[in-house]
Design a protein around this motif. Sequence first.
Motif, PDB file in Angstrom:
ATOM      1  N   ALA A  30       0.840  -1.207   0.000  1.00  0.00           N
ATOM      2  CA  ALA A  30       0.000   0.000   0.000  1.00  0.00           C
ATOM      3  C   ALA A  30       0.871   1.253   0.000  1.00  0.00           C
ATOM      4  CB  ALA A  30      -0.922  -0.021   1.219  1.00  0.00           C
ATOM      5  N   VAL A  31       1.957   1.233   0.782  1.00  0.00           N
ATOM      6  CA  VAL A  31       2.866   2.381   0.818  1.00  0.00           C
ATOM      7  C   VAL A  31       3.602   2.517  -0.505  1.00  0.00           C
ATOM      8  CG1 VAL A  31       4.979   3.285   1.878  1.00  0.00           C
ATOM      9  CG2 VAL A  31       3.132   2.405   3.319  1.00  0.00           C
ATOM     10  N   GLY A  32       4.120   1.413  -1.026  1.00  0.00           N
ATOM     11  CA  GLY A  32       4.845   1.459  -2.286  1.00  0.00           C
ATOM     12  C   GLY A  32       3.997   1.967  -3.438  1.00  0.00           C
ATOM     13  N   LYS A  33       2.754   1.531  -3.496  1.00  0.00           N
ATOM     14  CA  LYS A  33       1.851   1.966  -4.565  1.00  0.00           C
ATOM     15  C   LYS A  33       1.527   3.454  -4.447  1.00  0.00           C
ATOM     16  CE  LYS A  33      -0.386  -2.544  -5.193  1.00  0.00           C
ATOM     17  NZ  LYS A  33      -1.626  -3.331  -4.985  1.00  0.00           N
ATOM     18  N   ASP A  34       1.542   3.963  -3.235  1.00  0.00           N
ATOM     19  CA  ASP A  34       1.261   5.384  -3.015  1.00  0.00           C
ATOM     20  C   ASP A  34       2.477   6.245  -3.299  1.00  0.00           C
ATOM     21  OD1 ASP A  34      -0.533   7.493  -1.982  1.00  0.00           O
ATOM     22  OD2 ASP A  34       0.865   7.593  -0.292  1.00  0.00           O
ATOM     23  N   LEU A  35       3.649   5.746  -2.927  1.00  0.00           N
ATOM     24  CA  LEU A  35       4.881   6.541  -3.001  1.00  0.00           C
ATOM     25  C   LEU A  35       5.530   6.578  -4.370  1.00  0.00           C
ATOM     26  CD1 LEU A  35       7.238   8.058  -1.536  1.00  0.00           C
ATOM     27  CD2 LEU A  35       8.180   5.788  -0.999  1.00  0.00           C
ATOM     28  N   LEU A  36       5.679   5.422  -5.007  1.00  0.00           N
ATOM     29  CA  LEU A  36       6.535   5.343  -6.193  1.00  0.00           C
ATOM     30  C   LEU A  36       6.041   6.155  -7.390  1.00  0.00           C
ATOM     31  CD1 LEU A  36       7.998   1.727  -6.208  1.00  0.00           C
ATOM     32  CD2 LEU A  36       8.891   3.826  -5.217  1.00  0.00           C
ATOM     33  N   PRO A  37       4.742   6.196  -7.694  1.00  0.00           N
ATOM     34  CA  PRO A  37       4.334   7.060  -8.813  1.00  0.00           C
ATOM     35  C   PRO A  37       4.690   8.527  -8.581  1.00  0.00           C
ATOM     36  CG  PRO A  37       2.589   5.509  -8.264  1.00  0.00           C
ATOM     37  CD  PRO A  37       3.609   5.408  -7.178  1.00  0.00           C
ATOM     38  N   ARG A  38       4.640   8.968  -7.328  1.00  0.00           N
ATOM     39  CA  ARG A  38       5.012  10.348  -7.008  1.00  0.00           C
ATOM     40  C   ARG A  38       6.509  10.561  -7.225  1.00  0.00           C
ATOM     41  NH1 ARG A  38       0.720  12.243  -3.445  1.00  0.00           N
ATOM     42  NH2 ARG A  38      -0.625  10.499  -2.870  1.00  0.00           N
ATOM     43  N   VAL A  39       7.308   9.551  -6.840  1.00  0.00           N
ATOM     44  CA  VAL A  39       8.755   9.633  -7.040  1.00  0.00           C
ATOM     45  C   VAL A  39       9.072   9.683  -8.532  1.00  0.00           C
ATOM     46  CG1 VAL A  39      10.944   8.397  -6.743  1.00  0.00           C
ATOM     47  CG2 VAL A  39       9.300   8.511  -4.852  1.00  0.00           C
ATOM     48  N   ALA A  40       8.391   8.841  -9.306  1.00  0.00           N
ATOM     49  CA  ALA A  40       8.619   8.830 -10.760  1.00  0.00           C
ATOM     50  C   ALA A  40       8.290  10.184 -11.383  1.00  0.00           C
ATOM     51  CB  ALA A  40       7.777   7.724 -11.403  1.00  0.00           C
ATOM     52  N   ALA A  41       7.189  10.786 -10.930  1.00  0.00           N
ATOM     53  CA  ALA A  41       6.804  12.094 -11.474  1.00  0.00           C
ATOM     54  C   ALA A  41       7.826  13.164 -11.090  1.00  0.00           C
ATOM     55  CB  ALA A  41       5.416  12.477 -10.969  1.00  0.00           C
ATOM     56  N   ARG A  42       8.302  13.108  -9.857  1.00  0.00           N
ATOM     57  CA  ARG A  42       9.251  14.114  -9.390  1.00  0.00           C
ATOM     58  C   ARG A  42      10.591  13.999 -10.121  1.00  0.00           C
ATOM     59  NH1 ARG A  42       9.041  17.458  -5.054  1.00  0.00           N
ATOM     60  NH2 ARG A  42      11.036  18.291  -4.290  1.00  0.00           N
ATOM     61  N   LEU A  43      10.993  12.781 -10.447  1.00  0.00           N
ATOM     62  CA  LEU A  43      12.256  12.553 -11.145  1.00  0.00           C
ATOM     63  C   LEU A  43      12.099  12.593 -12.666  1.00  0.00           C
ATOM     64  CD1 LEU A  43      13.710   9.621  -8.994  1.00  0.00           C
ATOM     65  CD2 LEU A  43      14.407  12.028  -8.951  1.00  0.00           C
ATOM     66  N   ASP A  44      10.875  12.795 -13.141  1.00  0.00           N
ATOM     67  CA  ASP A  44      10.586  12.742 -14.575  1.00  0.00           C
ATOM     68  C   ASP A  44      11.051  11.412 -15.157  1.00  0.00           C
ATOM     69  OD1 ASP A  44       9.561  13.640 -16.978  1.00  0.00           O
ATOM     70  OD2 ASP A  44      11.447  14.616 -17.589  1.00  0.00           O
ATOM     71  N   GLY A  45      10.779  10.345 -14.395  1.00  0.00           N
ATOM     72  CA  GLY A  45      11.227   9.015 -14.801  1.00  0.00           C
ATOM     73  C   GLY A  45      10.100   8.141 -15.319  1.00  0.00           C
ATOM     74  N   GLY A  46      10.463   6.939 -15.759  1.00  0.00           N
ATOM     75  CA  GLY A  46       9.487   5.940 -16.163  1.00  0.00           C
ATOM     76  C   GLY A  46       9.222   4.982 -15.019  1.00  0.00           C
ATOM     77  N   ILE A  47       8.082   4.312 -15.059  1.00  0.00           N
ATOM     78  CA  ILE A  47       7.721   3.424 -13.958  1.00  0.00           C
ATOM     79  C   ILE A  47       7.220   2.084 -14.481  1.00  0.00           C
ATOM     80  CG2 ILE A  47       5.366   4.365 -13.788  1.00  0.00           C
ATOM     81  CD1 ILE A  47       5.619   3.952 -10.716  1.00  0.00           C
ATOM     82  N   ALA A  48       7.621   1.025 -13.804  1.00  0.00           N
ATOM     83  CA  ALA A  48       7.106  -0.321 -14.057  1.00  0.00           C
ATOM     84  C   ALA A  48       6.515  -0.813 -12.742  1.00  0.00           C
ATOM     85  CB  ALA A  48       8.210  -1.249 -14.540  1.00  0.00           C
ATOM     86  N   CYS A  49       5.235  -1.129 -12.751  1.00  0.00           N
ATOM     87  CA  CYS A  49       4.538  -1.462 -11.508  1.00  0.00           C
ATOM     88  C   CYS A  49       4.319  -2.964 -11.373  1.00  0.00           C
ATOM     89  CB  CYS A  49       3.181  -0.762 -11.456  1.00  0.00           C
ATOM     90  SG  CYS A  49       3.297   1.032 -11.478  1.00  0.00           S
ATOM     91  N   ASP A  50       4.464  -3.450 -10.134  1.00  0.00           N
ATOM     92  CA  ASP A  50       4.086  -4.822  -9.793  1.00  0.00           C
ATOM     93  C   ASP A  50       4.849  -5.849 -10.626  1.00  0.00           C
ATOM     94  OD1 ASP A  50       2.547  -6.373  -8.064  1.00  0.00           O
ATOM     95  OD2 ASP A  50       0.959  -6.677  -9.534  1.00  0.00           O
ATOM     96  N   ILE A  51       6.158  -5.666 -10.779  1.00  0.00           N
ATOM     97  CA  ILE A  51       6.917  -6.562 -11.642  1.00  0.00           C
ATOM     98  C   ILE A  51       7.095  -7.931 -10.994  1.00  0.00           C
ATOM     99  CG2 ILE A  51       8.155  -4.596 -12.642  1.00  0.00           C
ATOM    100  CD1 ILE A  51      10.710  -5.910 -11.215  1.00  0.00           C
ATOM    101  N   THR A  52       7.231  -8.943 -11.844  1.00  0.00           N
ATOM    102  CA  THR A  52       7.430 -10.312 -11.362  1.00  0.00           C
ATOM    103  C   THR A  52       8.728 -10.926 -11.886  1.00  0.00           C
ATOM    104  OG1 THR A  52       6.098 -11.124 -13.214  1.00  0.00           O
ATOM    105  CG2 THR A  52       4.951 -10.746 -11.125  1.00  0.00           C
ATOM    106  N   GLY A  53       9.445 -10.197 -12.724  1.00  0.00           N
ATOM    107  CA  GLY A  53      10.685 -10.729 -13.267  1.00  0.00           C
ATOM    108  C   GLY A  53      11.554  -9.635 -13.855  1.00  0.00           C
ATOM    109  N   VAL A  54      12.869  -9.931 -13.988  1.00  0.00           N
ATOM    110  CA  VAL A  54      13.832  -8.985 -14.551  1.00  0.00           C
ATOM    111  C   VAL A  54      14.579  -9.687 -15.675  1.00  0.00           C
ATOM    112  CG1 VAL A  54      15.810  -7.500 -14.084  1.00  0.00           C
ATOM    113  CG2 VAL A  54      14.122  -7.923 -12.278  1.00  0.00           C
ATOM    114  N   GLY A  55      14.583  -9.091 -16.854  1.00  0.00           N
ATOM    115  CA  GLY A  55      15.270  -9.678 -17.996  1.00  0.00           C
ATOM    116  C   GLY A  55      16.759  -9.405 -17.954  1.00  0.00           C
ATOM    117  N   SER A  56      17.522 -10.212 -18.686  1.00  0.00           N
ATOM    118  CA  SER A  56      18.978 -10.040 -18.730  1.00  0.00           C
ATOM    119  C   SER A  56      19.368  -8.722 -19.393  1.00  0.00           C
ATOM    120  CB  SER A  56      19.625 -11.198 -19.481  1.00  0.00           C
ATOM    121  OG  SER A  56      19.088 -11.298 -20.794  1.00  0.00           O
TER     122      SER A  56
END
Length: 322
Positions: free
Chosen positions: A99-125
């Motif tokens: 609940a905290v992560g879902k509330d915080l991270l989109p705000r961080v992405a907007a502040r940093l003018d970054g991209g966001i990937a939500c609820d990931i389940t894997g990381v590619g090579s």
Amino acid sequence: MSNVLIFAEHQHQKFSKIALVAVRAGQIIAEKTGGECHAAVLGVGIEGLAKQLAEYGVKHVYAVEDPALEHYVADAYTQALSNLALDKGLDVIVATASAVGKDLLPRVAARLDGGIACDITGVGSDGTFERPMYAGNATATISIERPHKVVSVRATAFDAAVKSGAGAVEKVAAKIDRGALKMKFVKFNETKSDRPVLTEARIVVSGGRGLKNGENFTTVLEPLVDAMGAAMGASRAAVDAGFVPNDLQVGQTGKVVAPELYVAVGISGAIQHLAGMKDSKVIVAINKDEEAPIFQVADYGLVADLFKAVPEMKDEVEKLKH
């Protein structure tokens, strides 16, 4: 090369399993992109927590202290975490999709003018990320091209980090523009229970609309829950009907769980519910409708009247304990 900053969520001066899941996911991202893994603990009086976290194989743990961070408030935490990432040259920010992560991270992405990937389940090579779509029926591969990447991690998709050598702890003063703060902490209404935490329990017993009312959750389901030492969950239908509070909801719009044993009682198995529990190691379903979709994912299914089967199951569990 991507240098990672993990936001380590804590409560009551303790890290939960979900914080260590974020650490492990951050380590994987750093390993696959050739970067370093760092972590941040925000709050007041958190130097001891930072030292604990440093034992889990991160290079640096930043202990960010400020009176404005005593309780989680989105705008203060957003400023502190974003400014830390900028000052330390860390371009990937990772946290659990709580609940905290879902509330915080989109705000961080907007502040940093970054991209966001939500609820990931894997990381590619190649540094891409995988996340489920359409209640888990499809998997998207996401590539973030912005200089800053913000990633929330599904708590059931990664193992928790283990102790693997101590990193350095650095105390950092939070950079917060107090004049820009618009939010104020009022109080925290915590639901207290002697049962295990739903998202961390080894066994979860969930009830659905088949229980018919809230009283049956108390008189029929709870004795089984307690006999098994389980956490109690519920389907959205049961929550929407007012049988139980919404903090027990398991599913796409509730909590995602992956216990060693999941017992679904009177739950038909709508796709939204399956999205929240189908990664459980063993699934047991009790339903009087033999065509119920829950049986398609169940390892063991019992077609029976739950009002007869559940008390019998509780009695058998108690016999095994003696």
